[in-house]
Write a protein that holds these residues in place. Structure first.
Motif, PDB file in Angstrom:
ATOM      1  N   ARG A   1      -5.316   6.442   8.120  1.00  0.00           N
ATOM      2  CA  ARG A   1      -5.097   6.819   9.519  1.00  0.00           C
ATOM      3  C   ARG A   1      -5.926   8.051   9.875  1.00  0.00           C
ATOM      4  O   ARG A   1      -6.565   8.105  10.926  1.00  0.00           O
ATOM      5  CB  ARG A   1      -3.612   7.069   9.765  1.00  0.00           C
TER       6      ARG A   1
ATOM      7  N   THR B   1       2.089   5.099   0.798  1.00  0.00           N
ATOM      8  CA  THR B   1       2.106   5.879   2.040  1.00  0.00           C
ATOM      9  C   THR B   1       0.952   6.871   2.074  1.00  0.00           C
ATOM     10  O   THR B   1       0.418   7.160   3.141  1.00  0.00           O
ATOM     11  CB  THR B   1       3.436   6.630   2.196  1.00  0.00           C
TER      12      THR B   1
ATOM     13  N   MET C   1       0.842  -1.184   0.000  1.00  0.00           N
ATOM     14  CA  MET C   1       0.000   0.000   0.000  1.00  0.00           C
ATOM     15  C   MET C   1       0.882   1.241   0.000  1.00  0.00           C
ATOM     16  O   MET C   1       1.936   1.267   0.622  1.00  0.00           O
ATOM     17  CB  MET C   1      -0.885   0.020   1.232  1.00  0.00           C
TER      18      MET C   1
ATOM     19  N   MET D   1      -2.081   5.014   3.257  1.00  0.00           N
ATOM     20  CA  MET D   1      -1.997   4.720   4.695  1.00  0.00           C
ATOM     21  C   MET D   1      -2.261   5.972   5.518  1.00  0.00           C
ATOM     22  O   MET D   1      -2.909   5.917   6.554  1.00  0.00           O
ATOM     23  CB  MET D   1      -0.628   4.133   5.042  1.00  0.00           C
ATOM     24  N   ARG D   2      -1.733   7.116   5.055  1.00  0.00           N
ATOM     25  CA  ARG D   2      -1.969   8.377   5.756  1.00  0.00           C
ATOM     26  C   ARG D   2      -3.453   8.724   5.764  1.00  0.00           C
ATOM     27  O   ARG D   2      -4.001   9.116   6.802  1.00  0.00           O
ATOM     28  CB  ARG D   2      -1.198   9.501   5.062  1.00  0.00           C
TER      29      ARG D   2
END
Length: 82
Positions: free
Chosen positions: A10, A3, A1, A6-7
């Motif tokens: 989150r 970044t 995945m 993922m950010r």
């Protein structure tokens, strides 16, 4: 995945947890009683990252305040005794 994905995931979860805090904990008696004197934004952030409002004897680590051993420690002691 990536970044970036993922950010964004989150950030999505942080926002979701803040909304969950508003719906469930904002009406809680703890806030109304004044036991926790932090403002709502601080409580919200603390809940999102730690799921605890404070570290008093009711909310904190039972090992620290009551001297109880953890389950892992009890199992290790049982293996030594047996």
């Amino acid at each position: 995945m990536s970044t970036e994905f993922m950010r964004s995931l989150r950030r999505h979860h942080v926002q979701r947890m803040k909304i969950k805090w508003q719906s469930s904990h904002q009406k809680n008696a703890i806030e109304e009683s004044g036991a926790h004197k932090d403002d709502k934004a601080t409580q919200q952030g603390r809940f999102v990252h730690t799921r605890k409002l404070c570290s008093c004897w009711m909310c904190g680590n039972p090992r620290k305040y009551e001297g109880r051993r953890t389950i892992q420690e009890r199992r290790a002691l049982q293996n030594i005794i047996e």
